[in-house]
Design a protein around this motif. Sequence first.
Motif, mmCIF file in Angstrom:
data_model
loop_
_atom_site.group_PDB
_atom_site.id
_atom_site.type_symbol
_atom_site.label_atom_id
_atom_site.label_comp_id
_atom_site.label_asym_id
_atom_site.label_seq_id
_atom_site.Cartn_x
_atom_site.Cartn_y
_atom_site.Cartn_z
ATOM 1 N N ARG A 21 40.815 47.722 39.928
ATOM 2 C CA ARG A 21 41.515 46.454 39.737
ATOM 3 C C ARG A 21 40.633 45.276 40.174
ATOM 4 N N ILE A 22 39.915 45.440 41.280
ATOM 5 C CA ILE A 22 39.017 44.387 41.751
ATOM 6 C C ILE A 22 37.908 44.140 40.735
ATOM 7 N N ALA A 75 39.153 42.154 37.807
ATOM 8 C CA ALA A 75 39.350 40.737 38.118
ATOM 9 C C ALA A 75 38.020 39.993 38.177
ATOM 10 N N GLY A 94 36.619 36.202 38.223
ATOM 11 C CA GLY A 94 36.852 36.034 39.640
ATOM 12 C C GLY A 94 35.619 36.357 40.465
ATOM 13 N N LEU A 143 39.761 38.009 47.003
ATOM 14 C CA LEU A 143 39.180 37.525 45.757
ATOM 15 C C LEU A 143 39.530 36.054 45.564
ATOM 16 N N ASP A 186 39.948 33.113 42.258
ATOM 17 C CA ASP A 186 39.932 32.877 40.820
ATOM 18 C C ASP A 186 38.860 31.830 40.500
ATOM 19 N N VAL A 216 43.705 41.739 47.732
ATOM 20 C CA VAL A 216 44.052 43.021 47.117
ATOM 21 C C VAL A 216 44.170 44.033 48.240
#
Length: 218
Positions: free
Chosen positions: A178-179, A182, A187, A201, A203, A211
């Motif tokens: 997932r990281i 992103a 990100g 993280l 944006d 996370v």
Amino acid sequence: MEQLTLAQILDAGLDDWRKLARALHARYLTGDFVTGLRFVTAVTEAAEAANHHPDVTLTYPAVDLALLSHDVGRLTQRDVDLARRISEIAAAQGIAADPAGPALVELALDSADIRPQSRFWSALLTGSADNVDPDEGDVIDPTGQVPLLWFQRTDAHETPRQRFHLDLWVPHDVAEERIAAAVAAGGAVVDDTERPSFVVLADPEGNRVCVCTCLDRG
């Protein structure tokens, strides 16, 4: 009831289930509403027999469940036992689990004076100023309609700064994926010193999110 350790939970063989912030979570891919309702009915019967009841969300394509011993506020053996029974029901009905699917969003707010803040946000978010954890000051909606709001203690400050951030809880075995997704979407990793517990993280405009996983939390 004795609280289970994370090691006990991870060693319990609950392949369908993942621990997020507090509870055990599972998603079952029922595919249609009738199959989902039949599955939920069987889960209801098992829950009544065990005198222990999960939180259930029935949607057209899936059923989401969460297990926590609410009377003691932690995971106990009865949660593991019922999770195992629900997995058996799903297998008997030919329903597949999606272990990577569960996710949970919490709100975090920096605060130098938590108690007045918690009562304000409790009243605003839940309609009552009293839905506040007496120990931690977290705002917990008993209806489950809004995310949990917790307060990160900070020194008093006047300089404008980000006060809110999101905590995104995901299964520990999908966090890195997932990281990476992103970061690939624009990100950046701001802080990974607490990995695998959490990674911060940002944006493209600098707004931050943590996370979070259940690992390495003392």
